[in-house]
Design an enzyme around this catalytic site. Structure first.
Site, PDB file in Angstrom:
ATOM      1  N   SER A 158       0.834  -1.402  -0.166  1.00 31.76           N
ATOM      2  CA  SER A 158       0.169  -0.162  -0.117  1.00 31.76           C
ATOM      3  C   SER A 158       0.829   1.140  -0.170  1.00 31.76           C
ATOM      4  O   SER A 158       2.153   1.214   0.242  1.00 31.76           O
ATOM      5  CB  SER A 158      -0.922  -0.185   1.287  1.00 31.76           C
ATOM      6  OG  SER A 158      -1.647  -0.794   1.326  1.00 31.76           O
ATOM      7  N   ASP A 231       7.041  -9.600  10.735  1.00 34.56           N
ATOM      8  CA  ASP A 231       7.278 -10.893  10.559  1.00 34.56           C
ATOM      9  C   ASP A 231       6.509 -11.345  11.951  1.00 34.56           C
ATOM     10  O   ASP A 231       7.023 -11.265  12.879  1.00 34.56           O
ATOM     11  CB  ASP A 231       8.807 -11.500  10.563  1.00 34.56           C
ATOM     12  CG  ASP A 231       8.718 -13.053  10.704  1.00 34.56           C
ATOM     13  OD1 ASP A 231       7.902 -13.771  10.168  1.00 34.56           O
ATOM     14  OD2 ASP A 231       9.455 -13.588  11.525  1.00 34.56           O
ATOM     15  N   ASP A 234       5.460 -17.629  12.126  1.00 38.45           N
ATOM     16  CA  ASP A 234       6.598 -18.503  12.544  1.00 38.45           C
ATOM     17  C   ASP A 234       6.211 -19.671  11.751  1.00 38.45           C
ATOM     18  O   ASP A 234       5.190 -20.481  12.106  1.00 38.45           O
ATOM     19  CB  ASP A 234       7.116 -18.835  13.733  1.00 38.45           C
ATOM     20  CG  ASP A 234       7.850 -17.638  14.252  1.00 38.45           C
ATOM     21  OD1 ASP A 234       8.498 -16.886  13.664  1.00 38.45           O
ATOM     22  OD2 ASP A 234       7.974 -17.366  15.369  1.00 38.45           O
TER      23      ASP A 234
END
Length: 678
Positions: A158, A231, A234
């Protein structure tokens, strides 16, 4: 678009559910089936890969768990929305697509909006890119990641920017931007206006989810998001075995039992398929199993905590200030976003929101070893990046590594080209208006191409036609306008160069579909990966032993000798994908499919280029400018329209303003609305 006003919150939520079903019956039914892992029961075996994933990832179970932990007020609000959806379907509302497969809309459970929200975001995070990196590492070694590291992440991204109050024509802040996702039909977002005695808010909502989630204007405060590229997912490379009818995994303390169930997935016109659902101490196994060479489990905050952040949504509607919006987003879980907020007092901020597990940067690249005790997290970061925007400043967020504080949330971000161009367009500007901001969003300058053009400029040994082509490109203004023949030539040279790189002996090993199943094929398009990494490849000398000068020379000469490719828009064409087409079934005539559009992957007007095809299937799924001086001076448009019915006049009536940047006014004044539509 629906403008909904009610005497109380319950009735307003009910109305939003009912009206969403009227506009998007097929959309709602497909997303409900996706969440429950039952698309194949209606559309056949083509949907089995998704259904298998949805069942194994426990999407609907997470939705149920998250609904159960909601506060009483939020639970009642969500339930009212569901009651509205079900009432619409009970009244006979349906869609042509459902009629075509002889299916009536099914019943929504109270938690279905939470499951639908997860459907939209489970593939939005980092774990599919970890699969790609593992694939590269297995084929070429870890060192190959250094030159193939700048990633093209499908369905994410975006632009957004905020301009401080001292830099605008009105003396109040502006927020503008565009969320980048797959072009879908109907559009992934729906425009809506919601009002009751407690609030009056306009913005973009996910059909099937109550409220206004990512982009909204409440009059005195407005907000928007971009993907923070964090992140928060996992993957663990599990070691599974089967013994005496049970499944075992190897963890940090040795063997561990694995929860196992079998789910029968219905398939239209075929026998049901049994899906083994395994859950280790890390999380649900979403790839492979004990009988496969590879098995991977997925661990996310949403799964661990049974929380999808819905406690944000109701306080967000009632927000009056930046502080109110920040307080609402304390409850946010995923996706982890850059949140941009401004209010009429002149306060403006960018804040990363969501839950990012505590982890070392080296743990954010590849799937983890489940036997490593250090590879586990039991808490999330508390201090996420925050920036305040002074009245005389502006701030841009385009999925880039904004500053060093972002190193705590991810190892990899989007290339800086969009962010750099946005800053260049805004630097030094004063008296900015909403139309100025809208024009910024459709800027087509191709800055990622600088490296390739500079490389071409140094080539020798070209024939006369190739020299003429090279000189023409060096004089080009680098604008990827649909009508530009120079942009068409650049696109042809780039494509020919990338094709030659992809065909090299080393990289050809990465060609082909995902080894982890067709669900992930979009992350394994080698041409897209090479295109995004091209500046780094050119700077690497002889990556993978390639003579890049030889390949570039051949590409130039090929294009120079061939018939002219025509304008960029002749190959760069708008292609929204209908759910039936996604599954390889019939293609629905959408009226604007195939229309030429401007922009390119790394332009501000980020309409993604896909190697080997003329179809542009990703880009801005909305464009908006929020004016804090006067909400009804705000502007917006979506690629198609409000209705999911292809026969409706409002199915794609916003395509022209969206594609040209001549955005349409946001109308929220109830007196005007009543006069206009009574």
């Amino acid at each position: 678009m629906p403008h909904l006003r009610a005497a109380n919150l319950h009735d307003l939520s009910y109305a939003q559910g009912y009206e969403t079903a009227r506009d998007r019956a097929w959309h709602l039914e497909l997303d409900r089936l996706r969440g429950e892992g039952r698309v194949a029961s209606v559309l056949g075996a083509q949907a089995l890969s998704w259904d298998t994933f949805a069942v194994q990832a426990q999407l609907d179970e997470i939705g149920q768990r998250a609904f159960a932990r909601l506060s009483r007020q939020t639970r009642h609000w969500v339930t009212a929305y569901v009651d509205g959806v079900n009432a619409a379907f009970d009244d006979g509302i349906t869609a042509q697509e459902l009629d075509d497969v002889d299916v009536r809309p099914g019943h929504w459970s109270p938690w279905t909006p939470l499951t639908v929200f997860l459907v939209h975001h489970v593939l939005f995070g980092s774990y599919p890119s970890k699969l790609w990196r593992q694939h590269v590492t297995d084929a070429l070694g870890a060192e190959a990641l250094d030159v193939l590291r700048m990633e093209a992440v499908p369905a994410s991204g975006s632009n957004a920017f905020v301009v401080g109050s001292a830099r605008t024509a009105t003396g109040f802040a502006l927020i503008a931007g565009d969320p980048h996702r797959a072009f879908e039909a109907p559009n992934v977002y729906a425009q809506v206006h919601l009002a009751c005695p407690e609030f009056d808010v306009v913005g973009l909502a996910f059909p099937g989810v109550p409220g206004i989630q990512h982009f909204g204007h409440a009059g005195s405060v407005a907000w928007a998001v971009t993907n923070a590229m964090a992140d928060y997912q996992d993957l663990y490379a599990e070691r599974l075995s089967r013994r005496d009818g049970e499944v075992w995994a190897v963890g940090p303390s040795g063997e561990e039992p694995v929860s196992r169930t079998v789910v029968r997935v219905a398939v239209h016109d075929s026998e049901p398929v049994e899906v083994e659902v395994l859950v280790t101490e890390r999380g649900p196994v979403i790839i492979g199993g004990p009988d496969d060479d590879v098995a991977m489990s997925l661990r996310t905050p949403a799964w661990v905590d049974g929380d999808l952040g819905f406690e944000t949504l109701l306080p967000l509607l009632g927000a009056r200030s930046v502080a109110d919006v920040e307080a609402a987003f304390v409850h946010w879980v995923e996706p982890v976003n850059n949140l941009v907020i401004a209010d009429r007092s002149g306060v403006a901020v960018r804040r990363v929101v969501g839950r990012v597990p505590v982890g070392a940067p080296e743990d954010r690249v590849l799937p983890l070893n489940p036997t490593d005790a250090q590879a586990y997290w039991d808490s999330c970061l508390e201090d996420l990046p925050l920036a305040k925007v002074a009245p005389e400043a502006h701030l841009v967020t385009a999925n880039e590594r904004a500053d060093a504080s972002y190193d705590t949330i991810s190892a990899e971000f989007a290339p800086p080209f969009r962010a750099d161009r946005l800053n260049a367009l805004l630097d030094g500007r004063t008296d900015l208006t909403v139309t100025d901001a809208a024009a910024v969003l459709v800027d087509t300058e191709q800055n990622a191409g600088r490296a390739l053009l500079a490389f071409l400029a140094e080539l020798d040994g070209l024939d006369a036609a190739a020299v003429a082509l090279r000189d023409r490109l060096l004089g080009w203004n680098r604008r990827m306008d649909a009508g530009s023949e120079d942009a068409g030539l650049y696109g042809a040279v780039r494509a020919a160069f990338i094709d030659r790189i992809c065909a090299s002996p080393d990289l050809v090993q990465l060609q082909g579909p995902s080894p982890y199943g067709d669900l992930y094929d979009g992350w394994f398009v080698l041409g897209s990966r090479v295109a995004t990494a091209l500046p780094q490849l050119l700077a690497a000398g002889r990556p993978f032993g390639l003579d890049l000068a030889f390949l570039a020379r051949a590409a130039l000469e090929e294009v120079a000798a061939a018939p002219a490719p025509g304008a960029w828009g002749e190959r760069h064409r708008f292609h929204p994908v209908h759910g039936l087409e996604q599954l390889g079934l019939v293609q629905v005539d959408l009226g604007v499919t195939g229309a030429p559009i401007s922009g390119d992957s790394d332009c501000v007007a980020s309409s993604a280029w896909a190697p080997g095809t003329d179809a542009c299937t990703r880009g801005p799924v909305a464009r908006y400018v929020w004016d804090l001086a006067d909400r009804d001076q705000s502007l917006w448009a979506v690629p198609l329209g409000a209705s999911g019915d292809a026969e409706s006049p409002h199915h794609h009536d916003q395509f022209e303003p969206w594609s040209t940047g001549q955005l349409v006014p946001v109308i929220t004044d109830w007196a005007i609305l009543e006069e206009k539509y009574a």
